[in-house]
Design an enzyme around this catalytic site. Structure first.
Site, mmCIF file in Angstrom:
data_model
loop_
_atom_site.group_PDB
_atom_site.id
_atom_site.type_symbol
_atom_site.label_atom_id
_atom_site.label_comp_id
_atom_site.label_asym_id
_atom_site.label_seq_id
_atom_site.Cartn_x
_atom_site.Cartn_y
_atom_site.Cartn_z
ATOM 1 N N SER A 109 33.499 23.551 24.651
ATOM 2 C CA SER A 109 32.810 23.909 23.414
ATOM 3 C C SER A 109 33.132 22.902 22.319
ATOM 4 O O SER A 109 34.296 22.608 22.058
ATOM 5 C CB SER A 109 33.246 25.308 22.982
ATOM 6 O OG SER A 109 32.587 25.688 21.807
ATOM 7 N N GLY A 110 32.082 22.373 21.692
ATOM 8 C CA GLY A 110 32.279 21.391 20.622
ATOM 9 C C GLY A 110 32.277 19.961 21.099
ATOM 10 O O GLY A 110 32.523 19.037 20.324
ATOM 11 N N THR A 114 24.961 20.404 23.319
ATOM 12 C CA THR A 114 23.664 20.822 22.760
ATOM 13 C C THR A 114 22.963 19.659 22.075
ATOM 14 O O THR A 114 21.748 19.481 22.202
ATOM 15 C CB THR A 114 23.873 21.991 21.774
ATOM 16 O OG1 THR A 114 24.518 23.062 22.476
ATOM 17 C CG2 THR A 114 22.555 22.482 21.219
ATOM 18 N N ASN A 159 34.126 25.284 17.405
ATOM 19 C CA ASN A 159 32.826 24.630 17.209
ATOM 20 C C ASN A 159 31.997 25.447 16.236
ATOM 21 O O ASN A 159 31.835 26.649 16.414
ATOM 22 C CB ASN A 159 32.115 24.522 18.569
ATOM 23 C CG ASN A 159 30.798 23.790 18.486
ATOM 24 O OD1 ASN A 159 30.418 23.292 17.434
ATOM 25 N ND2 ASN A 159 30.092 23.732 19.591
ATOM 26 N N SER A 162 28.441 26.637 18.287
ATOM 27 C CA SER A 162 28.728 26.761 19.707
ATOM 28 C C SER A 162 27.641 27.565 20.422
ATOM 29 O O SER A 162 27.291 28.663 19.994
ATOM 30 C CB SER A 162 30.083 27.447 19.898
ATOM 31 O OG SER A 162 30.345 27.660 21.256
ATOM 32 N N SER A 163 27.107 27.005 21.508
ATOM 33 C CA SER A 163 26.139 27.750 22.328
ATOM 34 C C SER A 163 26.899 28.842 23.069
ATOM 35 O O SER A 163 27.816 28.556 23.823
ATOM 36 C CB SER A 163 25.471 26.826 23.347
ATOM 37 O OG SER A 163 24.756 25.812 22.708
ATOM 38 N N GLY A 386 31.395 24.947 28.955
ATOM 39 C CA GLY A 386 32.332 24.123 29.695
ATOM 40 C C GLY A 386 33.465 24.969 30.248
ATOM 41 O O GLY A 386 33.578 26.149 29.948
ATOM 42 N N GLU A 388 36.863 26.628 30.459
ATOM 43 C CA GLU A 388 37.656 27.135 29.329
ATOM 44 C C GLU A 388 39.016 27.630 29.798
ATOM 45 O O GLU A 388 39.119 28.385 30.766
ATOM 46 C CB GLU A 388 36.929 28.294 28.631
ATOM 47 C CG GLU A 388 35.691 27.864 27.881
ATOM 48 C CD GLU A 388 35.029 28.992 27.119
ATOM 49 O OE1 GLU A 388 34.170 28.687 26.283
ATOM 50 O OE2 GLU A 388 35.359 30.173 27.354
#
Length: 1090
Positions: A109-110, A114, A159, A162-163, A386, A388
Site C-alpha cells: 500500500s502506497g 493505482t 497511504n 489506498s485502494s 500488496g 501485507e
C-alpha cells in the site's frame, strides 16, 4: 536510424537501467542500484521485461505528450525505462501477435500501483485512434478511476489514497487497435472499513466528499452533519487528508457518474444509501434483561426514511431474528431476541451489505456502459493489494496474502515457461534455475482434502457456528493443529498460527477469523431491504427467499478462493507483463530512502529470484537484425550496413571484440549473450566509438565557435580603451578565458554566490588599502554584482587558527558610479562605489572591464562611466572615529614595462614605460597561430594558470597576505609566475581540485562499461602502449615539474614530467622553449634543467 537515448535525450546514466546487468545479484546490490536511480529522479528500472517502479511522492516531469510520442513504436532499450515503454510493448504485441495481454501491478500500500494503472490507461487512450464511439469508451475508462476511487479508496496509516479493493480492468480493442469496450472484475472490498477504522485512518472517501461537497439542498435532504457526529466516521479522529480537496473530488465523482450513464434518480438514491449508512451507525443498543434494545428510538426515523423502510420494522429486525427449526421432519420459524452485542453485529452487517452492493452496482454500471458483444483483443490491468505484514495480522491480511501467493505462483511459472519456450524455439539448451515453488503454500491454504487446507477447516468451523459463535476461533485453532499442524510451512502459537509465505513468515491472530469469514446477511435483513419503497434499493437485494436452501451458505474464504482461481485462469490465457512497485519510505516525502523498508520489499517481491530466472540461461537476447543495427559501428565491415547473411554478421561482430565462445550462442533468429559482463564489453566499445566521434565533432565545433566569440570579445574590449589608454605588448592579442580561478572546483568560493549564479569573470587581483599596502583578493563578476573575497584567520571556535574565506565586499551594479584608469600601460583601476572606492590591479583588466560594461548596461539601462587620467583620486573606507578622506594615485613616465610603486603620504606614485600606442587594436589571428598549440594543449577540468591557490582543507600557517602557497618539488605548482616581458605579475597559483568528504556515492554516475570485478581486472591487465622513440636533443633540455597551460598565444603548454628543448633563459623568469614543434614562452620556475 533509431534514436538511442544517450544521444537524443542527453540522459545522465545512474546505476544500471536493467538490473539483469548487475555484476552482483544480491538484495543489497539491487537496493543500492534502485537507491542511486531514485535519488537521481529515475523511478523506473528494468529486470529484463519486468518494470520496477519506485514511488517518488512527487509529480515527475516525464509524463508529457513529448514522452508519449517518444515511446510510441520505440524498442524497450532505445529509451530510458518507463511505464510508457512497457505499455507500448503490450499494445504492439497485441496488435502484431493477435494475443491478449495483461499487466500485473504489485506492491504494498502506497507503492504507487493505482497511479501506475492510471498512466497505462492514459497512454493507451492517447496512442489508439477511433471515432466518437471509441472516444466515449475512452472517456468511460478514464472516468471510472475517480468513481471507483471515491467508493473503493480510503486514507490509511500508510497511504492517503489506498485502494481497499482489488480490480482487474480489461480494455477491449477492435482488430484495428481502437478501444471499443471493457470489463472490470472487482474483488475483496474491505467492507469492515465501513463500520470501523484504526486510528489516523478514514472511512471510504465518498463519505467525506458528500459531507464537504453536497449543496445545501442535498445536505438538508440527507440530514448531513459534521463528520464527528457520525459513529462510523469518528472512531479514528481523522477527517482531513493533506493535499485532498474532498469538495472538488465530490464534483468529479458526480461528473463521472454522469459520463458513465448512471441516471439522475439513481445517483440521488446512491447518495441516500451513503447518508442512510451514516445515520444507521448512530443507532446504539443497551442491555435490558439480557436482551438488546435501541437506546434512542428517535435515531431510527432518519435512516429508515432515507432507505425507504418502516422505522418499527427496522427496530424489530435489528433486535430480533427469525430462525428455522427442524424437528421430526417438520420445520417451523421462531423469533429469537438478540443481545446487545448481537444487535450491534446485525446493524453493522446491514451497513456493510448496503455499501458492498452499491459498490458492486457501480462496477456493473461501468461494465454495462462499455460492454461489447464479442471479444477480439484485450489488455488487462491488475491493480491489487500488496503482500501485507503488520504488527497484528487478521483475516483480511490472510486473504490478501493468499491472493498474492497465487499471483507469485503465476509470476514464477509464466516467467520460467516463457524462457523455456524461447530456448526450445531457438534450439538453445539450458539448465532451469532452482527456485522455491510456492505451490506447497497455496495448497496449505486452499486444499479441499488430504489434508484439508486452512480455508477448508475454517469453513467447517463456521458451518457449526451459532449467532456470533463465541469460542469458534479457539475451535478453529485446535482443528488446524490437528489437520495441518505437521506441515513444514505451518506453525501455531497461543493466539493464532504462522504461515511461511514466499515473502516470509506471517503470524495471524485467529481472533475474529470465523466471524469475518461467515459474513452472513440474515434473511430478516434481506426481507427488510426488499420492503423498501425505492426500486433501486430493492434491486440491490434480488435474493429469492422462498427457494429451498441447499448446502452451506458461501463464506468469504470460498469467494476469495474462487475469485483468485478465476483470476489465475484469466491471466494464464494472456501474455503477462509485470510492474513491481516499491514504496521507499513511510514519511510520504520525496528523496527519503529507508534502506530496511526497501530491502524488505525487494525480498518479498522476489526481485533477486526474478533476476536469477532471467539470467539462468542467457541474460540478454537480440534478434539478429537489431543486434547488427546496434553494434554495426564496431567494425568497418558492418558499418554502415553488413552485406551478407545476418547470422554471419553477428558472428563477425562477436569475434571482433574477442568474446569467448562460451559467452554466446546463436539461435535460429536471435543471438543469446550469457553474462552481463559480455554485453558490457559490447556496450563499452560501442560507447567508446560514439564518444570518440562525438568528441572530434564537439572539439572542432567548439574551437570554431570559441574563436569567433573571443575575437569578437577582444575587439569589443579593445574599443573600450581605444584612443584612451596605452596597451601592453603581451596582452593586446591575449585570449579571454573568463574564469581564472577554476570556480567549478572551488566550493569555498562558490559558497558566497547564489545557487546556480553564473560567473562571467573570476581572477585573483591585488587590492591596495589606505596606506597603499597590497592585499590579495579574489574578484568574481556575475550578471548580478561584483564579489571581493579575502582570507582571515579564525579567532574562536573549533577552527581557531585556520585561514577561512571571507566575503569582504559585494558591489551591486546600481551602486557603482564608474571606473577610473590611467592613460599608461599599467594594470591599475579604481572601482567607484557609493560608500568608498577600491583600488585594484589585475593582469586581465581589459577583459574584466568589457564584461563589467556589458552587465552594467543590462542592469542600469545606461553605459558605465569610464574616466582616463594620470591623476586618480579614490575615497577610502571610514573606520571608527577616524579614517575616511581620499587618496591620490599619480602615474608618471618611467623606464621598462614593469610598474614601479612609490608611496608617499596620501599619494601613490606609479612609474611605467611607454606601451603600445593608444590607437592600436588587436590583430586577427592567422590559422597557423590557432593550430600552433593544436594537440599539445592540455585541457584541465579546473583552473587555468595565473589563479591564486587556496586550499579548503590544507591552509598553511606560513601564508602571508600576498602568497598563499610555497612551491615544492613534486608538490603543487609554483604560486608565483615570473613577470613576463617586463610586466609585473603578482603571485598566482593553480587551484587544487577538492572533493567533498561525505559519502555521496549515490549521486554519482558509474563509468560506462565498468561491470564488476571481472571486467575491471581484464581492463587493468591490458598492456600499456609502447613509448614512441624520441630523437636525442642537440641543445639544453628541461623537464616539467608542474603542469602549465599557456594563457597567451606566444606561450607553450605542458604536463608534469614532459621533456622539451630549452632555447633561451631570461632574467625576467620567462624562458623560451620548443615543445612538439611549437616555440613559445613558459615560466622558468615550473621546470628543472636536465
Amino acid at each position: 536510424m533509431a534514436k538511442y537515448h544517450w544521444q537524443s535525450q542527453n540522459v545522465k546514466h545512474s546505476g544500471v537501467d536493467d538490473m539483469v546487468l548487475l555484476s552482483k545479484i544480491t538484495e543489497d546490490a539491487i537496493v543500492e542500484n534502485l537507491k542511486k536511480r531514485y535519488m537521481d529522479d529515475y523511478i523506473f528500472t528494468y529486470i529484463g521485461p519486468v518494470l520496477i517502479s519506485v514511488n517518488p511522492f512527487k509529480q515527475m516531469p516525464y509524463f508529457t505528450e513529448r514522452e508519449i510520442e517518444l515511446y510510441q513504436g520505440a524498442a524497450q532499450y532505445e529509451n530510458p525505462p518507463h511505464i510508457y515503454a512497457l505499455t507500448d510493448n503490450m499494445y504492439r504485441n497485441m496488435m502484431i501477435d493477435g494475443e491478449n495481454q495483461c499487466v500485473i501491478i504489485s506492491g504494498e500500500s502506497g507503492a504507487g500501483k493505482t497511479v501506475a494503472a492510471k498512466y497505462i490507461m492514459g497512454y493507451i487512450s492517447n496512442v489508439s485512434g477511433g471515432g466518437s464511439k471509441v472516444q466515449h469508451v475512452k472517456d468511460i475508462i478514464l472516468q471510472s478511476n475517480p468513481l471507483l476511487e471515491a467508493f473503493g479508496n480510503a486514507k490509511t496509516v500508510r497511504n492517503n489514497n489506498s485502494s481497499r479493493f482489488g480490480k482487474y480492468f480489461e480494455i477491449q480493442f477492435s482488430r484495428g487497435g481502437e478501444p471499443d469496450g471493457g470489463k472490470i472484475s472487482n474483488f475483496l472490498l474491505e467492507k469492515s472499513r465501513v463500520v470501523s477504522q484504526n486510528e489516523n485512518e478514514r472511512n471510504f472517501h465518498i463519505y467525506y466528499q458528500l459531507i464537504e461537497g453536497a449543496n445545501a439542498q442535498q445536505k438538508e435532504g440527507l440530514g448531513i452533519m459534521t463528520p464527528d457526529y457520525y459513529y462510523y466516521l469518528n472512531q479514528s479522529g481523522t477527517y482531513k487528508v493533506d493535499g485532498t480537496n474532498d469538495s472538488k473530488d465530490f464534483q468529479e465523482t458526480m461528473e463521472a457518474m454522469q459520463v458513465i450513464g448512471i441516471p439522475g434518480d439513481v445517483q440521488a438514491q446512491v447518495l441516500q444509501i451513503i447518508g442512510g449508512i451514516l445515520h444507521l451507525g448512530n443507532i446504539s443498543f443497551i442491555e435490558a434483561g439480557n436482551y438488546g434494545q435501541v437506546e434512542s428510538t428517535d435515531l431510527l426515523a432518519f435512516p429508515a426514511y432515507l432507505l425507504g423502510i418502516d422505522p418499527n420494522r427496522l427496530q424489530e429486525k435489528l433486535t430480533s431474528r427469525k430462525m428455522d427449526s427442524k424437528w421430526g421432519g417438520k420445520s417451523e420459524s421462531i423469533d429469537v431476541t438478540l443481545n446487545q452485542e448481537q444487535a450491534t453485529y446485525t446493524r453493522d452487517a446491514l451497513a456493510k451489505a448496503l455499501y458492498t452492493r452499491v459498490f458492486d452496482y457501480l462496477v456493473e454500471a461501468i461494465n454495462k456502459a462499455i460492454r461489447k458483444p464479442n471479444e477480439e483483443y484485450s489488455i488487462g490491468v491488475l491493480d491489487i493489494y500488496g503482500f501485507e505484514i503488520f504488527k497484528r495480522n487478521g483475516f483480511e491480511q490472510f486473504c490478501i496474502n493468499f491472493v498474492n501467493e497465487k499471483l507469485q505462483q503465476i509470476f514464477i511459472e509464466l516467467t520460467l515457461k516463457a524462457e523455456q519456450e524461447e530456448y526450445v524455439q531457438e534450439g538453445i539448451k539450458w539448465t532451469p534455475i532452482q527456485y522455491f515453488n510456492n505451490k506447497i503454500v497455496c495448497d496449505l491454504i486452499e486444499n479441499k482434502l488430504n489434508p484439508p487446507g486452512i480455508m477448508s477447516v475454517l469453513d467447517d468451523v463456521c458451518a457449526t457456528m451459532y449467532a456470533k459463535g463465541e469460542g469458534a476461533d479457539g475451535t478453529l485453532l485446535q482443528k488446524l493443529q490437528g489437520s495441518v499442524g505437521t506441515h513444514e510451512h505451518f506453525n501455531s502459537w497461543n493466539s493464532g498460527f504462522v504461515v511461511h509465505h514466499y515473502a516470509g513468515k506471517v503470524s495471524y491472530d485467529v481472533n475474529g477469523f470465523c466471524e469475518r469469514n461467515r459474513d452472513v446477511l440474515f434473511t430478516d435483513l434481506i426481507e427488510l431491504m426488499q420492503s423498501s419503497e425505492y426500486c433501486f434499493i430493492r434491486s440491490l437485494f434480488p435474493e429469492s427467499l422462498n427457494a429451498e436452501k441447499k448446502g452451506r451458505p458461501s463464506t468469504v474464504s470460498t469467494k476469495i478462493k474462487k475469485q483468485a482461481n478465476d483470476l489465475v485462469n484469466t491471466l494464464m490465457k494472456c501474455t503477462p507483463h509485470y510492474i513491481r512497485c516499491i514504496k521507499p519510505n513511510e514519511t510520504k516525502r520525496p528523496k527519503d530512502w529507508e534502506e530496511s523498508r526497501a530491502k524488505h520489499q525487494v525480498e518479498y517481491l522476489g526481485l533477486r529470484e526474478n533476476i536469477r530466472v532471467r539470467r539462468a540461461g542467457f541474460a540478454y537476447r537480440r534478434v539478429f537484425k537489431k543486434f547488427l543495427q546496434r553494434y554495426a559501428v564496431l567494425t568497418a565491415e558492418t558499418w554502415p550496413c553488413w552485406r551478407g547473411p545476418e547470422q554471419q554478421g553477428v558472428l563477425h561482430l562477436l569475434r571482433s571484440v574477442n568474446m569467448d565462445n562460451d559467452q554466446y550462442q546463436l539461435g535460429r533468429s536471435k543471438v543469446f549473450v550469457k553474462n552481463p559482463e559480455s554485453l558490457f564489453l559490447l556496450e563499452e566499445m560501442r560507447e567508446r566509438k560514439f564518444d570518440t566521434f562525438a568528441r572530434i565533432i564537439q572539439k572542432s565545433w567548439r574551437k570554431y565557435i570559441a574563436r569567433k566569440k573571443y575575437e569578437q570579445m577582444r575587439e569589443e574590449a579593445s574599443d573600450i580603451l581605444h584612443n584612451s589608454k596605452e596597451r601592453r605588448r603581451n596582452s593586446i592579442n591575449r585570449n579571454f578565458v573568463g574564469d581564472y580561478l577554476g570556480l567549478e572546483q572551488r566550493p569555498e568560493l562558490r559558497q558566497f554566490l547564489a545557487r546556480r549564479e553564473r560567473v562571467d569573470f573570476a581572477d585573483s587581483v591585488t587590492k591596495f588599502d589606505r596606506r597603499f599596502k597590497s592585499i590579495k583578493r579574489d574578484l568574481i563578476l556575475t550578471p548580478k554584482c561584483i564579489y571581493l573575497i579575502g582570507r582571515e584567520k579564525v579567532k574562536k571556535g573549533p577552527e581557531k587558527g585556520q585561514i577561512k574565506e571571507v566575503l569582504k565586499r559585494k558591489l551591486e551594479f546600481g551602486n557603482i558610479g564608474g571606473v577610473s584608469l590611467s592613460t599608461r600601460q599599467d594594470d591599475f583601476f579604481i572601482l567607484h562605489e557609493a560608500q568608498y572606492d577600491s583600488l585594484l590591479e589585475s593582469n586581465f583588466k581589459t577583459e574584466f572591464l568589457s564584461l563589467l560594461c556589458k552587465r552594467y548596461e543590462e542592469v542600469n539601462r545606461r553605459k558605465l562611466t569610464l574616466s582616463f587620467t594620470d591623476r586618480l583620486e579614490f575615497r577610502v573606507k571610514k573606520e571608527g572615529w577616524g579614517g575616511g578622506g581620499s587618496r591620490m594615485v599619480v602615474f608618471q613616465r618611467g623606464q621598462g614595462d614593469q610598474a614601479q610603486l612609490k608611496p608617499g603620504g596620501k599619494t601613490l606614485t606609479i612609474t611605467v614605460g611607454d606601451g603600445l600606442p593608444k590607437s592600436c587594436k588587436p590583430t586577427r589571428k592567422s590559422a597557423q597561430q590557432y593550430h600552433g598549440g593544436g594537440r599539445n594543449h592540455v585541457t584541465t577540468k579546473g583552473h587555468q594558470n595565473g589563479a591564486a591557490q587556496f586550499s579548503a582543507s590544507k591552509t598553511s600557517n606560513k601564508q602571508s597576505n600576498i602568497s598563499y602557497a610555497t612551491p615544492q618539488r613534486h608538490g603543487p605548482p609554483p604560486s608565483t609566475a615570473p613577470p613576463k616581458m617586463g610586466s609585473q605579475r603578482f603571485p598566482r597559483a593553480p587551484t587544487q581540485t577538492h572533493h567533498p568528504q561525505g559519502n555521496l556515492d549515490f549521486l554519482s554516475v558509474p563509468d560506462q562499461g565498468m561491470s564488476g570485478q571481472q571486467r575491471k581486472r581484464s581492463i587493468s591487465q591490458r598492456p600499456p602502449p609502447a613509448p614512441k622513440p624520441q630523437a636525442r636533443p642537440q641543445g639544453p633540455r628541461c623537464r616539467a615539474l608542474y603542469q602549465y597551460v599557456g594563457q597567451d598565444t606566444d606561450e607553450i603548454s605542458f604536463n608534469v614530467n614532459d621533456v622539451f628543448d630549452l632555447i633561451k633563459q631570461d632574467a625576467s623568469g620567462w624562458w623560451t622553449g620548443r615543445f612538439r614543434g611549437k616555440e613559445g614562452l613558459f615560466p622558468g620556475n615550473y621546470v628543472e634543467k636536465i
